[in-house]
Structures are given as C-alpha cells and as structure tokens.
Design a protein around this motif. Sequence first.
Motif, short mmCIF file in Angstrom:
data_model
loop_
_atom_site.label_atom_id
_atom_site.label_comp_id
_atom_site.label_asym_id
_atom_site.label_seq_id
_atom_site.Cartn_x
_atom_site.Cartn_y
_atom_site.Cartn_z
N LEU A 1 115.99 117.26 -19.67
CA LEU A 1 114.74 116.93 -19.00
C LEU A 1 114.56 117.76 -17.73
N ASP A 2 115.64 117.94 -16.97
CA ASP A 2 115.56 118.71 -15.74
C ASP A 2 115.16 120.16 -16.01
N GLU A 3 115.71 120.73 -17.08
CA GLU A 3 115.37 122.12 -17.38
C GLU A 3 113.93 122.25 -17.87
N ALA A 4 113.47 121.28 -18.66
CA ALA A 4 112.11 121.36 -19.21
C ALA A 4 111.04 121.14 -18.15
N GLN A 5 111.32 120.27 -17.17
CA GLN A 5 110.37 120.01 -16.08
C GLN A 5 108.98 119.62 -16.61
N LEU A 6 108.97 118.71 -17.57
CA LEU A 6 107.71 118.22 -18.13
C LEU A 6 107.15 117.11 -17.26
N THR A 7 105.84 117.03 -17.18
CA THR A 7 105.21 116.00 -16.34
C THR A 7 105.10 114.67 -17.06
N ASN A 8 105.35 114.64 -18.37
CA ASN A 8 105.16 113.39 -19.13
C ASN A 8 106.49 112.81 -19.61
N THR A 9 107.58 113.15 -18.93
CA THR A 9 108.86 112.50 -19.19
C THR A 9 109.36 111.86 -17.90
N SER A 10 110.00 110.69 -18.06
CA SER A 10 110.58 109.98 -16.93
C SER A 10 112.10 110.13 -16.97
N LEU A 11 112.75 109.72 -15.91
CA LEU A 11 114.21 109.68 -15.93
C LEU A 11 114.67 108.78 -17.08
N PRO A 12 115.70 109.19 -17.81
CA PRO A 12 116.18 108.34 -18.91
C PRO A 12 116.75 107.03 -18.37
N VAL A 13 116.59 105.98 -19.15
CA VAL A 13 117.09 104.68 -18.74
C VAL A 13 118.22 104.23 -19.67
N GLU A 14 119.13 103.44 -19.12
CA GLU A 14 120.24 102.94 -19.91
C GLU A 14 119.76 101.82 -20.83
N LEU A 15 120.12 101.92 -22.09
CA LEU A 15 119.82 100.86 -23.05
C LEU A 15 120.91 100.81 -24.10
N ASP A 16 121.61 99.71 -24.15
CA ASP A 16 122.49 99.37 -25.25
C ASP A 16 121.78 98.26 -26.01
N VAL A 17 121.30 98.55 -27.21
CA VAL A 17 120.45 97.57 -27.90
C VAL A 17 121.20 96.29 -28.23
N ALA A 18 122.53 96.34 -28.23
CA ALA A 18 123.30 95.13 -28.53
C ALA A 18 123.27 94.14 -27.39
N THR A 19 123.10 94.63 -26.15
CA THR A 19 123.23 93.77 -24.99
C THR A 19 122.01 93.78 -24.06
N GLY A 20 121.14 94.83 -24.20
CA GLY A 20 120.02 94.95 -23.28
C GLY A 20 120.50 95.35 -21.89
N PRO A 21 119.68 95.17 -20.85
CA PRO A 21 118.28 94.72 -20.92
C PRO A 21 117.36 95.82 -21.43
N TRP A 22 116.26 95.39 -22.05
CA TRP A 22 115.32 96.34 -22.60
C TRP A 22 114.35 96.81 -21.52
N PRO A 23 114.01 98.10 -21.52
CA PRO A 23 113.12 98.63 -20.47
C PRO A 23 111.69 98.18 -20.67
N ARG A 24 110.94 98.32 -19.60
CA ARG A 24 109.51 98.04 -19.64
C ARG A 24 108.77 99.34 -19.34
N ALA A 25 107.60 99.49 -19.94
CA ALA A 25 106.77 100.64 -19.63
C ALA A 25 106.29 100.55 -18.19
N GLY A 26 106.06 101.71 -17.60
CA GLY A 26 105.73 101.72 -16.19
C GLY A 26 104.27 101.54 -15.86
N ALA A 27 103.46 101.19 -16.85
CA ALA A 27 102.03 101.04 -16.59
C ALA A 27 101.49 99.83 -17.35
N GLY A 28 100.36 99.33 -16.90
CA GLY A 28 99.70 98.24 -17.60
C GLY A 28 100.55 96.99 -17.68
N ASP A 29 100.65 96.42 -18.88
CA ASP A 29 101.37 95.16 -19.06
C ASP A 29 102.86 95.35 -19.27
#
Length: 207
Positions: free
Chosen positions: A70-98
């Motif tokens: 992501l750092d090399e690509a420098q895209l404006t439509n990507t965010s920092l990656p978030v930690e997610l282990d689907v077995a334990t969560g917590p699940w991320p939320r989108a950063g806009a709206g609901d």
Amino acid sequence: MTERPHSPSCDRNREPILEVLQRHFQDRHRVLEIGSGTGQHAVYFAAAMPWLQWQCSDRAENLPGIRMWLDEAQLTNTSLPVELDVATGPWPRAGAGDGHFDAVFSANTLHIMGWPVVEAFFAGLDGMLADDAIVVVYGPFNYGGAYTSDSNRDFDAWLKARDPRSGIRDAEAVNALAAGIALQMVEDVAMPANNRCLVWRRAPTAP
C-alpha cells in the motif's frame, strides 16, 4: 531492506478476478477484503476501481507486508490495513455512513480455515454487511462432494497433510452458510486453474 511479500498466484489470477469484480462492484462504495495476504490484490483492484474505498484486513503477522504494498502504491482509495482474525474478531467497521460495508471480497481463504472458522467467517459478516451488500469469494470448491479436477484432489491432500483442519470446501455447504445470513447466490463463475468466484447479494430487509 525488507522485500515486499510476493505471491505468483496473485499475478496469475488478478485479471480474471477483476473482470468479475468490475461487473458486480460497479455501484459499490466500501469494500472489505478479508485475508488480504500479501496486499497484491488490494493495490491492483483498488487502482482499477478508483470509485471504491478498499479496506484490507488480515491476521496481525501479515499486516506489515500489506502495508509495504500500500505504501508503494500510494493510492487515495486504500486505508491502513486492519487486523482481523475471523475466528475471534473484532470485525472492522466502514469509516463512513452507518459503518457497514456494501461489498466484501476474499480470495483463497476458506480452504485454509478449519470449518468452524468458515462458519465464524459468515457469522461475522452478518453484523457488518449493508442490506444490499455483495460478497465475492474466490477459490477452489467441490460440488456434490466431488472434486472438479485431479489437481484439486491433489491440492486438497496437500492441504490436509499440512493442516488436517483445512481442505477444499463443498460449495453447497458454503452457500448454506451464506443463505443463513440472507445472502442469495447471484453468480457462480468458472475461473482458470479449476477455481470459482462465488457471488452473493444480500436481500434487503423488510421495513
């Protein structure tokens, strides 16, 4: 200097996957990628679909490599990656709206997880999908309990030798989990190398 992680299979499958995503994500806004792996898919798909906000996620040990891409690509439509282990969560939320995501993408993950974790994958999706969300999962699948190719049979044996909990999943069983959270299959696309793209859309809830 640490080199970016690299998966040759991502280079091989990214174009056919993109064709599916462009067809189904053309009216989407916020995408959660589950199991971003190296990060290669994220930068390729986010660059090709700039109208999407692409959120990478994976287990903690994979986040540094994803950040390098992501750092090399420098895209404006990507965010920092978030930690997610689907077995334990917590699940991320989108950063806009609901806070709900209206699209989810995951590649080559369900056959790596044990079946209880596959169940947790869909259970976790239930609380973070928008009412009309689209979910696309790429990978090998069995149909009617049978392998679709000798290479998939060999791959399944390799998976189970490495980790008995893993293995190629039956498409019907996975679809039943999806149906349990109001996802209706809209397309099952044959892909190169005996893989599939399973596409579901969530039925809007009644008012």
